[in-house]
Write a protein that holds these residues in place. Sequence first.
Motif, PDB file in Angstrom:
ATOM      1  N   GLU A 153      -7.599   3.046  -5.603  1.00 11.40           N
ATOM      2  CA  GLU A 153      -8.274   1.516  -4.949  1.00 11.40           C
ATOM      3  C   GLU A 153      -7.898   0.538  -5.363  1.00 11.40           C
ATOM      4  O   GLU A 153      -7.682  -0.284  -5.500  1.00 11.40           O
ATOM      5  CB  GLU A 153      -9.353   1.604  -6.287  1.00 11.40           C
TER       6      GLU A 153
ATOM      7  N   ARG B 123      -7.088  -2.763  -3.185  1.00 11.51           N
ATOM      8  CA  ARG B 123      -7.582  -3.650  -2.622  1.00 11.51           C
ATOM      9  C   ARG B 123      -6.706  -5.273  -2.585  1.00 11.51           C
ATOM     10  O   ARG B 123      -5.784  -4.974  -4.194  1.00 11.51           O
ATOM     11  CB  ARG B 123      -8.781  -4.510  -3.450  1.00 11.51           C
TER      12      ARG B 123
ATOM     13  N   ARG C 271       0.734  -1.406  -0.263  1.00  2.00           N
ATOM     14  CA  ARG C 271       0.145  -0.342  -0.077  1.00  2.00           C
ATOM     15  C   ARG C 271       1.086   1.386   0.197  1.00  2.00           C
ATOM     16  O   ARG C 271       0.393   2.250  -0.590  1.00  2.00           O
ATOM     17  CB  ARG C 271      -0.932  -0.315   1.079  1.00  2.00           C
TER      18      ARG C 271
ATOM     19  N   GLU D 243      -5.893  -9.512  -1.057  1.00  2.00           N
ATOM     20  CA  GLU D 243      -6.551 -10.416  -0.965  1.00  2.00           C
ATOM     21  C   GLU D 243      -5.140 -11.198  -0.653  1.00  2.00           C
ATOM     22  O   GLU D 243      -4.366 -11.960  -1.577  1.00  2.00           O
ATOM     23  CB  GLU D 243      -7.957 -11.560  -1.567  1.00  2.00           C
TER      24      GLU D 243
END
Length: 219
Positions: free
Chosen positions: A202, A204, A193, A206
Amino acid sequence: MNHETLQRFYALNAAAIENVYDKPERQADLAVLRQKLPELLRGHKVLEIACGTGYWTRLIGASAASVHAIDVNEEALALARARQPANDEGGNVTFAQADAFDLPAAIGEYTAVFAGFWWSHVKREEQERFLAQLRAKLGKDVLLVLLDNVYVDGSSTVIARTDLEGNTYQFRTLPSGERLEIVKNFPTDSYLRKKLAAAVKEIRIERWQYYWLLTARLK
């Protein structure tokens, strides 16, 4: 370790690159990714960076509007072309030799860029330059998808050393028995990040036991 060492390893080991996907302990994670990735890129005009022998190209090509897959190694590309379903190559899937660090000026127009197991080979001190190039040549709002490894004791190749920049290295063995030291980083979510914040929005992320997947849009 330099770019030439990485290129040499993948050129001389091209035939065995996909063997890692046969590891029994990784099958559950891979089953999820084999469904998730084509859905993420469904309908997109995709630039795939460092496609290797085309394992993920074959999956993406089934759902994307088009895929232009590039790799610096002609040895890997030859296998990618040979393994691509005959009805895709020359249709919605094309291959070309190109350096991920030096993309052609007229690379084309895309709505998404995908790099599978490439980010981990980019040194920390070179990551901003790589991202800046993507933004400059692809434009804003393009979907970025990164897929890469999580380090797992007993399954991953042991980390041999860490340099002053925080890059980690592994020894990889060629079919000839020669060992090469290859950069292979395993970033945390917070590192990703922070590193990507200036270039994308934006974000994301996982994670599964053996893999992580990041999606974002170029600023």
